[in-house]
Enzyme design. Structure first.
Site, PDB file in Angstrom:
ATOM      1  N   GLU A  58       0.838  -1.208   0.000  1.00  0.00           N
ATOM      2  CA  GLU A  58       0.000   0.000   0.000  1.00  0.00           C
ATOM      3  C   GLU A  58       0.868   1.251   0.000  1.00  0.00           C
ATOM      4  O   GLU A  58       1.871   1.323   0.708  1.00  0.00           O
ATOM      5  CB  GLU A  58      -0.904   0.004   1.228  1.00  0.00           C
ATOM      6  N   ASP A 202     -11.114   8.265 -22.124  1.00  0.00           N
ATOM      7  CA  ASP A 202     -11.063   6.845 -21.767  1.00  0.00           C
ATOM      8  C   ASP A 202     -10.663   6.073 -23.014  1.00  0.00           C
ATOM      9  O   ASP A 202     -11.478   5.841 -23.908  1.00  0.00           O
ATOM     10  CB  ASP A 202     -12.433   6.405 -21.246  1.00  0.00           C
TER      11      ASP A 202
HETATM   12  C1  LIG Z   1     -13.402  -2.060 -20.946  1.00  0.00           C
HETATM   13  C2  LIG Z   1     -13.685  -0.638 -20.632  1.00  0.00           C
HETATM   14  C3  LIG Z   1     -13.727  -0.165 -19.313  1.00  0.00           C
HETATM   15  C4  LIG Z   1     -13.736  -1.053 -18.097  1.00  0.00           C
HETATM   16  O1  LIG Z   1     -12.740  -1.895 -17.934  1.00  0.00           O
HETATM   17  P1  LIG Z   1     -12.860  -3.154 -16.929  1.00  0.00           P
HETATM   18  O2  LIG Z   1     -11.448  -3.535 -16.801  1.00  0.00           O
HETATM   19  O3  LIG Z   1     -13.726  -4.146 -17.612  1.00  0.00           O
HETATM   20  O4  LIG Z   1     -13.459  -2.651 -15.650  1.00  0.00           O
HETATM   21  C5  LIG Z   1     -13.868   1.195 -19.116  1.00  0.00           C
HETATM   22  N1  LIG Z   1     -14.010   2.035 -20.153  1.00  0.00           N
HETATM   23  C6  LIG Z   1     -14.023   1.608 -21.421  1.00  0.00           C
HETATM   24  C7  LIG Z   1     -14.194   2.590 -22.529  1.00  0.00           C
HETATM   25  C8  LIG Z   1     -13.882   0.257 -21.709  1.00  0.00           C
HETATM   26  O5  LIG Z   1     -13.926  -0.163 -22.975  1.00  0.00           O
END
Ligand SMILES: *Cc1c(COP(=O)(O)O)cnc(C)c1O
Length: 418
Positions: A58, A202
């Site tokens: 941590e 993202d």
């Molecule tokens: C896959 C994805 C996530 C989430 O990822 P996990 O590892 O499944 O929690 C978040 N944002 C976007 C755009 C994704 O394609």
């Protein structure tokens, strides 16, 4: 056989070992078109299977709460430094357990409960964590969603601007899970700046394409970037948050102690390995081949009368609207899986059908490109898809196709199997 060999597991727990072997064989025998999946290298597999899983750490390098971090600190520092080089960012945090918690950390860093977030609607291709109603992010924050235009299947930046000016979000997301087109980061940044929102890009799906120079980068436009490490980036299941210097501290605090306890050090090591791979010239070739394969497959599918959302693709991802083929997404996906082609049924924008039984199929070319398939294979792949979708109830056709696919893939080694 699974590689690296799982001999100890086989003797200690034959039940689990048998299932793991069968899964490896399944991955070997199928054309895997799930857009969020890939095949990681054996080096990445080895890193995830190390004694690093035994260690608690941590905190951050140099500021830990438990002793014994002599080797964990340099591993995490290497992962961070490689992320900075590969993506050209000021700051990286490699501790988020996965993409969803990484995004939650962004809310914790910059919003109070009830503040307004703006993201792409789930049915238009956005992710649950961008404020969709059933997600914690839609329950604990006030969420407004933009979509795509019905006539183009693309995001309308004028509509995004109008909505942002009217709703004044504190946080804006761009990116998603079913977007076949290039994301216009400069346009999103201009809108976020105008309304005073933090822009989070993202890039979970397209991180590998960005690392390989096959998609524009959000760096310099979005001050905050989140990504998974396991999709086109071809690392272990995990995530990273990246940012400019101004947003670094708030993100680090949000990940730990805000949201998480101990980081998964075996995953951190594997992320470092994957980022090392992503900095090599071969990775750039891979990324460009992913896009070339998607483009060739889109063209071949269109020639066979498939209706592609937005008319095609710029990246690794294709979204098919099956309405004109007279079959829904779910039965088509099941028939394809039985025929050796693995993908997922998916909502299409303005889908008249229900989310659990939608009109579309989503597919991506990350995994098949890693496997070594090229643009020359794409017309045959489109033919297989077409044959199965139009003969979904014909067991003999499905069986024959699965056999043909097995024969083809026998010529293309799979990392993790041999
Ligand atoms: C896959 C994805 C996530 C989430 O990822 P996990 O590892 O499944 O929690 C978040 N944002 C976007 C755009 C994704 O394609």
């Amino acid at each position: 056989m699974h590689q690296p060999a799982i001999t100890q597991l086989a003797s200690a727990d034959p039940e689990i070992a048998g299932l793991v072997e069968a899964e490896a064989e399944r991955q070997y025998a199928k054309i895997r078109l799930i857009a969020s999946e890939n095949y990681v290298s054996q080096a990445v597999l080895e890193a995830t299977g190390t004694v690093l899983t035994n260690k608690y750490s941590e905190g951050y390098a140099g500021k830990r709460y438990y002793e014994g971090q002599q080797l964990i600190d340099p591993i995490e520092t290497l992962a961070i430094d490689r992320a900075k080089v590969v993506f050209g960012v000021d700051h990286a945090n490699v501790q988020p357990y996965s993409g969803s918690p990484a995004n939650l950390a962004i809310y914790l860093a910059f919003l109070q409960p009830g503040d307004t977030v703006m993201g792409m609607a789930l049915p238009a291709g956005g992710h649950l964590t961008h404020g969709w109603s059933v997600s914690a992010t839609g329950k604990w924050f006030r969420s407004v969603a933009y979509g795509v235009r019905k006539d183009t299947g693309r995001v309308d930046m004028d509509e995004v601007r109008e909505l942002a000016l009217a709703e004044r979000p504190k946080l804006m997301f761009c990116g998603g899970t079913a977007i076949p087109r290039t994301i216009d980061f400069p346009a999103f940044a201009a809108i976020a700046n105008e309304v005073g929102a933090v822009l989070a890009a993202d890039i979970a799906h397209i991180a590998g394409l960005i690392a390989g120079g096959a998609h524009p980068s959000p760096v310099g436009h979005a001050p905050v970037i989140s990504t998974t490490t396991h999709k086109t980036l071809r690392g272990p299941r995990g995530a990273m948050l990246m940012s400019d210097a101004d947003h670094a501290k708030a993100l680090d605090k949000a990940v730990f102690p805000g949201l998480q306890g101990g980081p998964h050090n075996h995953t951190t090591a594997a992320i470092a390995v994957a980022l090392g791979e992503a900095s090599k010239p071969e990775f750039s070739t891979y990324a460009h081949n992913v896009v070339a394969n998607a483009s060739a497959l889109a063209e071949a599918l269109t020639a066979r009368g498939f209706d592609l959302v937005s008319g095609g693709t710029d990246n690794h991802l294709i979204l098919i609207d099956l309405t004109n083929k007279g079959i829904a997404g779910k039965p088509a996906a099941k028939a394809l899986d039985n025929a050796g082609i693995e993908l997922n049924y998916n909502t299409v924008p303005f889908d008249p059908r229900k989310p659990f039984d939608p009109s579309g199929l989503r597919l991506g070319t990350g995994a098949i490109t890693t496997r070594g398939l090229t643009v020359d294979h794409m017309p045959k792949l489109a033919e297989w898809i077409d044959t199965v979708v139009t003969n979904a109830g014909d067991e003999a056709v499905l069986k024959r196709t699965a056999g043909e696919i097995r024969d083809l893939l026998a010529g293309y080694p799979m990392p993790g199997w041999g």
